[in-house]
Motif scaffolding. Structure first.
Motif, mmCIF file in Angstrom:
data_model
loop_
_atom_site.group_PDB
_atom_site.id
_atom_site.type_symbol
_atom_site.label_atom_id
_atom_site.label_comp_id
_atom_site.label_asym_id
_atom_site.label_seq_id
_atom_site.Cartn_x
_atom_site.Cartn_y
_atom_site.Cartn_z
ATOM 1 N N THR A 87 0.804 -1.233 0.000
ATOM 2 C CA THR A 87 0.000 0.000 0.000
ATOM 3 C C THR A 87 0.830 1.273 0.000
ATOM 4 O OG1 THR A 87 -0.127 0.178 2.421
ATOM 5 C CG2 THR A 87 -1.761 -1.230 1.329
ATOM 6 N N GLY A 88 2.029 1.212 0.569
ATOM 7 C CA GLY A 88 2.834 2.413 0.704
ATOM 8 C C GLY A 88 2.292 3.392 1.724
ATOM 9 N N GLU A 89 1.332 2.959 2.542
ATOM 10 C CA GLU A 89 0.675 3.834 3.512
ATOM 11 C C GLU A 89 1.105 3.479 4.928
ATOM 12 O OE1 GLU A 89 -1.175 6.360 2.802
ATOM 13 O OE2 GLU A 89 -1.355 5.983 0.644
ATOM 14 N N ILE A 90 1.475 4.512 5.704
ATOM 15 C CA ILE A 90 1.844 4.270 7.098
ATOM 16 C C ILE A 90 0.614 4.266 8.004
ATOM 17 C CG2 ILE A 90 4.154 5.233 6.811
ATOM 18 C CD1 ILE A 90 3.142 7.777 8.211
ATOM 19 N N ALA A 91 -0.492 4.842 7.534
ATOM 20 C CA ALA A 91 -1.720 4.894 8.343
ATOM 21 C C ALA A 91 -2.481 3.575 8.235
ATOM 22 C CB ALA A 91 -2.611 6.039 7.880
ATOM 23 N N CYS A 92 -3.124 3.194 9.323
ATOM 24 C CA CYS A 92 -3.929 1.974 9.345
ATOM 25 C C CYS A 92 -5.083 2.103 8.346
ATOM 26 C CB CYS A 92 -4.477 1.734 10.750
ATOM 27 S SG CYS A 92 -5.685 0.386 10.853
ATOM 28 N N PRO A 93 -5.272 1.129 7.467
ATOM 29 C CA PRO A 93 -6.369 1.223 6.480
ATOM 30 C C PRO A 93 -7.750 1.094 7.114
ATOM 31 C CG PRO A 93 -5.316 -0.936 6.384
ATOM 32 C CD PRO A 93 -4.483 -0.101 7.308
ATOM 33 N N ASN A 94 -7.818 0.644 8.376
ATOM 34 C CA ASN A 94 -9.116 0.469 9.037
ATOM 35 C C ASN A 94 -9.522 1.699 9.845
ATOM 36 O OD1 ASN A 94 -11.446 -1.067 10.001
ATOM 37 N ND2 ASN A 94 -10.364 -1.145 11.957
ATOM 38 N N CYS A 95 -8.616 2.173 10.712
ATOM 39 C CA CYS A 95 -8.987 3.288 11.596
ATOM 40 C C CYS A 95 -8.189 4.557 11.342
ATOM 41 C CB CYS A 95 -8.822 2.859 13.057
ATOM 42 S SG CYS A 95 -7.101 2.669 13.585
ATOM 43 N N GLY A 96 -7.192 4.497 10.476
ATOM 44 C CA GLY A 96 -6.388 5.685 10.193
ATOM 45 C C GLY A 96 -5.313 5.966 11.215
ATOM 46 N N GLY A 97 -5.175 5.097 12.210
ATOM 47 C CA GLY A 97 -4.157 5.303 13.246
ATOM 48 C C GLY A 97 -2.747 5.274 12.684
ATOM 49 N N LEU A 98 -1.869 6.067 13.305
ATOM 50 C CA LEU A 98 -0.483 6.166 12.830
ATOM 51 C C LEU A 98 0.482 5.376 13.696
ATOM 52 C CD1 LEU A 98 -0.350 9.964 11.909
ATOM 53 C CD2 LEU A 98 -0.682 8.014 10.375
ATOM 54 N N ARG A 99 -0.024 4.739 14.745
ATOM 55 C CA ARG A 99 0.846 3.945 15.616
ATOM 56 C C ARG A 99 0.739 2.475 15.221
ATOM 57 N NH1 ARG A 99 -0.169 3.621 20.950
ATOM 58 N NH2 ARG A 99 -2.424 3.845 20.607
ATOM 59 N N SER A 100 1.847 1.912 14.808
ATOM 60 C CA SER A 100 1.847 0.504 14.410
ATOM 61 C C SER A 100 3.195 -0.119 14.744
ATOM 62 C CB SER A 100 1.556 0.363 12.909
ATOM 63 O OG SER A 100 2.608 0.938 12.144
ATOM 64 N N VAL A 101 3.222 -1.435 14.730
ATOM 65 C CA VAL A 101 4.470 -2.159 14.986
ATOM 66 C C VAL A 101 4.702 -3.115 13.824
ATOM 67 C CG1 VAL A 101 4.345 -2.007 17.487
ATOM 68 C CG2 VAL A 101 3.209 -3.899 16.325
ATOM 69 N N GLY A 102 5.985 -3.360 13.524
ATOM 70 C CA GLY A 102 6.334 -4.291 12.467
ATOM 71 C C GLY A 102 6.254 -5.725 12.955
ATOM 72 N N ARG A 103 5.727 -6.612 12.108
ATOM 73 C CA ARG A 103 5.586 -8.019 12.478
ATOM 74 C C ARG A 103 6.569 -8.916 11.737
ATOM 75 N NH1 ARG A 103 3.943 -8.188 17.368
ATOM 76 N NH2 ARG A 103 1.878 -7.252 17.746
ATOM 77 N N ASP A 104 7.462 -8.335 10.938
ATOM 78 C CA ASP A 104 8.492 -9.135 10.276
ATOM 79 C C ASP A 104 9.640 -9.400 11.241
ATOM 80 O OD1 ASP A 104 7.358 -8.951 7.538
ATOM 81 O OD2 ASP A 104 7.777 -6.830 7.821
ATOM 82 N N GLU A 105 10.284 -10.529 11.077
ATOM 83 C CA GLU A 105 11.460 -10.804 11.890
ATOM 84 C C GLU A 105 12.634 -9.940 11.481
ATOM 85 O OE1 GLU A 105 12.460 -14.900 11.925
ATOM 86 O OE2 GLU A 105 10.549 -15.557 12.792
ATOM 87 N N GLU A 106 12.735 -9.643 10.187
ATOM 88 C CA GLU A 106 13.849 -8.854 9.686
ATOM 89 C C GLU A 106 13.338 -7.665 8.879
ATOM 90 O OE1 GLU A 106 16.323 -11.347 7.359
ATOM 91 O OE2 GLU A 106 16.936 -12.642 9.031
ATOM 92 N N ARG A 107 14.154 -6.632 8.858
ATOM 93 C CA ARG A 107 13.856 -5.495 7.991
ATOM 94 C C ARG A 107 14.226 -5.847 6.553
ATOM 95 N NH1 ARG A 107 13.239 -0.617 10.809
ATOM 96 N NH2 ARG A 107 13.661 -0.806 13.048
ATOM 97 N N ARG A 108 13.460 -5.321 5.615
ATOM 98 C CA ARG A 108 13.725 -5.569 4.208
ATOM 99 C C ARG A 108 13.878 -4.243 3.469
ATOM 100 N NH1 ARG A 108 9.270 -10.221 2.590
ATOM 101 N NH2 ARG A 108 9.883 -11.790 4.141
ATOM 102 N N LEU A 109 14.741 -4.260 2.472
ATOM 103 C CA LEU A 109 14.942 -3.073 1.653
ATOM 104 C C LEU A 109 13.669 -2.778 0.865
ATOM 105 C CD1 LEU A 109 16.949 -0.926 0.588
ATOM 106 C CD2 LEU A 109 17.527 -2.539 -1.237
ATOM 107 N N HIS A 110 13.256 -1.519 0.887
ATOM 108 C CA HIS A 110 12.031 -1.120 0.193
ATOM 109 C C HIS A 110 12.204 0.297 -0.337
ATOM 110 C CE1 HIS A 110 7.757 -1.349 -0.751
ATOM 111 N NE2 HIS A 110 7.636 -0.128 -0.284
#
Length: 242
Positions: free
Chosen positions: A21-44
């Motif tokens: 999506t390229g969006e940092i905001a939650c698609p459901n509530c629009g919240g800007l606070r989120s946490v990553g669920r990947d084990e590793e960071r990936r180049l993007h």
């Protein structure tokens, strides 16, 4: 940048993929606070941009092409600004839409200058208009259909697009576990040719500009698919540019 693209909203628990999506905001509530669920960071480096030229094409029903130049420029500039060639660690191709956007950004300006100079005859004007209209349809004409007045513009546009793709290839290589010495050598040679096109202000044959695109794509194909023949073809094409 390297990120954890699979996100979970801290407010409502919704999960989404920033890679898609390229969006940092939650698609459901629009919240800007989120946490990553990947084990590793990936180049993007890629965004979720699309090149929408439909308003421009609709406007052409009532306005001459030259009056749409600024709108075309802005749409192409914004699209290119948001685009990249690595999505969630996966290397992408140098795609047709990016090439068209890169060319349109320069070609419409050249067309505007041609009109303002007052030196266009009717045949040349028609040829240039048809070419620009083809690009607006996201159709990338072959090298032998480039109007002489647009040859250097196309070469510069392609050299810059290839240069941006090359930068992402290098960033991907730096983030990978492999050394890829042959690829780095090929990319160095490719950069030499890109600099030459810039130094000549695009005064090269359209076929030469197209060859630079093909070389970049072959290198990308080798890295994505481990296609050794693709790298050999890229090296052979680099040799032919000497």
């Amino acid at each position: 940048m390297e990120i954890r693209g699979n996100r979970e909203c801290a407010d409502c628990g919704t999960r989404w993929s920033y890679y898609e999506t390229g969006e940092i905001a939650c698609p459901n509530c629009g919240g800007l606070r989120s946490v990553g669920r990947d084990e590793e960071r990936r180049l993007h480096t890629d965004g979720s941009a699309t090149l929408d030229l439909s308003p421009v094409k609709e406007a052409l029903a009532d306005r001459p092409l030259v009056e749409t130049v600024e709108d075309v420029r802005e749409r192409c500039r914004e699209y290119r600004r948001q685009r990249g060639f690595v999505r969630g660690g996966d290397l992408l191709d140098l795609d047709e839409t990016y090439l068209v956007a890169s060319e349109l950004l320069l070609v419409v300006g050249e067309y505007e200058r041609s009109l303002s100079s007052g030196t266009l005859d009717a045949a040349t004007d028609d040829e240039e208009q048809l070419y620009v209209l083809s690009l607006l349809e996201l159709d990338r004409p072959p090298a032998d259909r480039v109007p002489p007045s647009f040859e250097s513009t196309r070469a510069l546009a392609y050299a810059r697009a290839v240069g941006e793709y090359r930068s992402d290839l290098l960033e991907w290589l730096d983030a990978s576990d492999g050394e890829y010495p042959a690829v780095r050598t090929a990319l160095g040679r490719l950069e030499d040719h890109l600099r030459r096109v810039e130094a000549l202000d695009g005064s090269v044959e359209p076929a030469t500009a197209e060859r630079l695109v093909v070389i970049a794509r072959e290198i990308g194909r080798y890295l994505r698919e481990d296609d050794e023949l693709a790298l050999v073809r890229a090296q052979d094409r680099l040799d032919s540019l000497r």
